[in-house]
Design a protein around this motif. Structure first.
Motif, PDB file in Angstrom:
ATOM      1  N   ASP A 159      31.460 -53.808 -14.055  1.00  0.00           N
ATOM      2  CA  ASP A 159      31.350 -52.348 -14.062  1.00  0.00           C
ATOM      3  C   ASP A 159      31.851 -51.802 -15.397  1.00  0.00           C
ATOM      4  OD1 ASP A 159      34.119 -52.575 -13.892  1.00  0.00           O
ATOM      5  OD2 ASP A 159      34.206 -52.005 -11.778  1.00  0.00           O
ATOM      6  N   ALA A 160      31.770 -50.508 -15.554  1.00  0.00           N
ATOM      7  CA  ALA A 160      32.140 -49.876 -16.824  1.00  0.00           C
ATOM      8  C   ALA A 160      33.610 -50.110 -17.152  1.00  0.00           C
ATOM      9  CB  ALA A 160      31.822 -48.383 -16.770  1.00  0.00           C
ATOM     10  N   VAL A 163      19.815 -43.896 -23.333  1.00  0.00           N
ATOM     11  CA  VAL A 163      21.079 -43.318 -22.873  1.00  0.00           C
ATOM     12  C   VAL A 163      21.301 -41.984 -23.576  1.00  0.00           C
ATOM     13  CG1 VAL A 163      23.546 -43.682 -22.547  1.00  0.00           C
ATOM     14  CG2 VAL A 163      21.982 -45.653 -22.583  1.00  0.00           C
ATOM     15  N   ALA A 164      21.311 -40.925 -22.794  1.00  0.00           N
ATOM     16  CA  ALA A 164      21.618 -39.579 -23.302  1.00  0.00           C
ATOM     17  C   ALA A 164      22.898 -39.090 -22.636  1.00  0.00           C
ATOM     18  CB  ALA A 164      20.466 -38.623 -23.004  1.00  0.00           C
ATOM     19  N   ARG A 165      23.476 -38.048 -23.193  1.00  0.00           N
ATOM     20  CA  ARG A 165      24.748 -37.579 -22.650  1.00  0.00           C
ATOM     21  C   ARG A 165      24.614 -37.002 -21.240  1.00  0.00           C
ATOM     22  NH1 ARG A 165      25.821 -37.328 -28.124  1.00  0.00           N
ATOM     23  NH2 ARG A 165      27.929 -38.073 -28.630  1.00  0.00           N
ATOM     24  N   GLU A 207      22.421 -37.882 -33.016  1.00  0.00           N
ATOM     25  CA  GLU A 207      23.028 -39.187 -33.201  1.00  0.00           C
ATOM     26  C   GLU A 207      23.058 -39.930 -31.868  1.00  0.00           C
ATOM     27  OE1 GLU A 207      24.193 -40.789 -35.908  1.00  0.00           O
ATOM     28  OE2 GLU A 207      23.316 -39.163 -37.105  1.00  0.00           O
ATOM     29  N   PRO A 208      22.857 -41.272 -31.890  1.00  0.00           N
ATOM     30  CA  PRO A 208      22.914 -42.012 -30.629  1.00  0.00           C
ATOM     31  C   PRO A 208      24.280 -41.923 -29.978  1.00  0.00           C
ATOM     32  CG  PRO A 208      22.878 -43.510 -32.520  1.00  0.00           C
ATOM     33  CD  PRO A 208      22.588 -42.136 -33.049  1.00  0.00           C
ATOM     34  N   VAL A 209      24.296 -41.985 -28.671  1.00  0.00           N
ATOM     35  CA  VAL A 209      25.552 -41.927 -27.924  1.00  0.00           C
ATOM     36  C   VAL A 209      26.410 -43.128 -28.311  1.00  0.00           C
ATOM     37  CG1 VAL A 209      26.555 -41.963 -25.612  1.00  0.00           C
ATOM     38  CG2 VAL A 209      24.398 -40.750 -26.027  1.00  0.00           C
ATOM     39  N   ILE A 214      28.320 -43.714 -19.122  1.00  0.00           N
ATOM     40  CA  ILE A 214      27.170 -42.973 -18.591  1.00  0.00           C
ATOM     41  C   ILE A 214      26.294 -43.887 -17.741  1.00  0.00           C
ATOM     42  CG2 ILE A 214      25.035 -41.783 -19.243  1.00  0.00           C
ATOM     43  CD1 ILE A 214      26.529 -40.795 -21.748  1.00  0.00           C
ATOM     44  N   ALA A 215      26.013 -45.095 -18.255  1.00  0.00           N
ATOM     45  CA  ALA A 215      25.177 -46.035 -17.511  1.00  0.00           C
ATOM     46  C   ALA A 215      25.870 -46.506 -16.240  1.00  0.00           C
ATOM     47  CB  ALA A 215      24.826 -47.224 -18.401  1.00  0.00           C
TER      48      ALA A 215
END
Length: 309
Positions: free
Chosen positions: A48-49, A238-240, A193-195, A203-204
């Motif tokens: 997990d994260a 992946v976006a915010r 800018e990329p996350v 986020i994921a």
């Protein structure tokens, strides 16, 4: 009228490209087991994260990491970008760095290099050999429906015709991958800018079980993540405000066998075994004809003497 010429053409193409085709087919067989191993070893809730962030805190305190790759069959998380010349491999169960390469992951890695470049930067030869494979299939079709029999020739023709759609699908999708054909159109242009990688993990992880992680990396100004979802390898941007599913790259999904869980991988195993049978039986047929014993010209012939009158 044309069949003897087609048969000869078919035979000579096989002989000319026998060696690179053998390498491509055998490494393709090995790579067919990669999605099977990844999906079969995935255990829901095993990653997990929070676990990934703890590993990064330990092995990347300066926040240099730019990519993550997870091999569930070895419990191995690879962190890229921390060291200038190498990745850091970590055992997700203990959090300790792995100083030795994994036997299975190394086998898949070198098989992929051989499959794509023959280990000698000969990608062009791989492409030409793949086109030759498709040409062999086309010539086989042009020669017409064969008579099937329980013989080497019968098995050669039977396997070719019974599995014909799959035998076309594999090299054709391989060429699509090499030529960048995706049927999805160009990727959207990033507007910001990329996350950052750690934020992307959080986020994921809020939306998906990260035990299905395949990789996370920045590409074309976007942070992308590939996850196993319902047995399929899906790519998300992946976006915010969350994950956005990318269009399916069907040539890649079909060629790599990661669109329908273990069954898709087994399909590629069958295709690889079919090509091995075709190449082996084809060479046996050629060898039998080429080295068949012929009567020697120097051997004296028997003459029949007529009875005296």
């Amino acid at each position: 009228m044309w069949k003897p010429w087609l048969l000869r053409f078919h035979r000579w193409i096989t002989l000319v490209f026998a060696l690179p085709l053998a390498v491509i087919i055998l490494t393709g067989l090995i790579l067919s087991f990669e999605p099977i191993a990844q999906i079969g070893a995935t255990r829901p809730g095993s990653l997990d994260a929070a676990r990934i962030e703890a590993i990064l805190d330990r092995h990347d305190p300066e926040g240099k990491a730019r990519s993550l790759t997870f091999r569930a069959y070895e419990n191995r998380l690879s962190i890229g970008g921390v060291r200038p010349d190498d990745t850091i491999d970590v055992d997700i169960r203990t959090g300790a760095e792995l100083t030795e390469g994994g036997t299975v992951s190394d086998l898949f890695y070198y098989s992929r290099v051989l499959h794509e470049t023959l280990m000698l930067e000969l990608g062009w030869l791989v492409h030409v050999s793949t086109m030759a494979m498709l040409l062999l299939v086309a010539i086989g079709i042009a020669m017409g429906w064969p008579r099937l029999a329980n013989s080497v020739s019968g098995w050669h023709k039977g396997v070719a015709w019974i599995l014909l759609p799959l035998l076309i699908l594999s090299p054709l999708t391989g060429l699509f991958l090499a030529w960048g054909v995706t049927f999805t159109g160009p990727p959207p242009t990033a507007r910001a800018e990329p996350v950052p990688l750690r934020e992307a993990i959080r986020i994921a992880g809020a939306q998906h079980d990260l035990s299905g992680l395949v990789w996370l990396r920045s590409r074309n100004g976007r942070q992308l993540i590939r996850l196993v979802e319902g047995g399929e390898y899906r790519v998300f941007s992946v976006a915010r405000d969350g994950l956005v599913a990318s269009s399916r790259n069907w040539p890649r999904l079909l060629h790599e066998g990661n669109f329908a869980g273990i069954w898709a991988g087994l399909m590629n195993v069958v295709i690889s075994l079919a090509f091995i049978i075709l190449m082996t039986t084809g060479l046996v047929i050629w060898a039998r004809r080429r080295f068949r014993r012929r009567p020697s010209a120097s051997r004296p012939r028997r003459t029949v003497q007529s009875a005296p009158a």
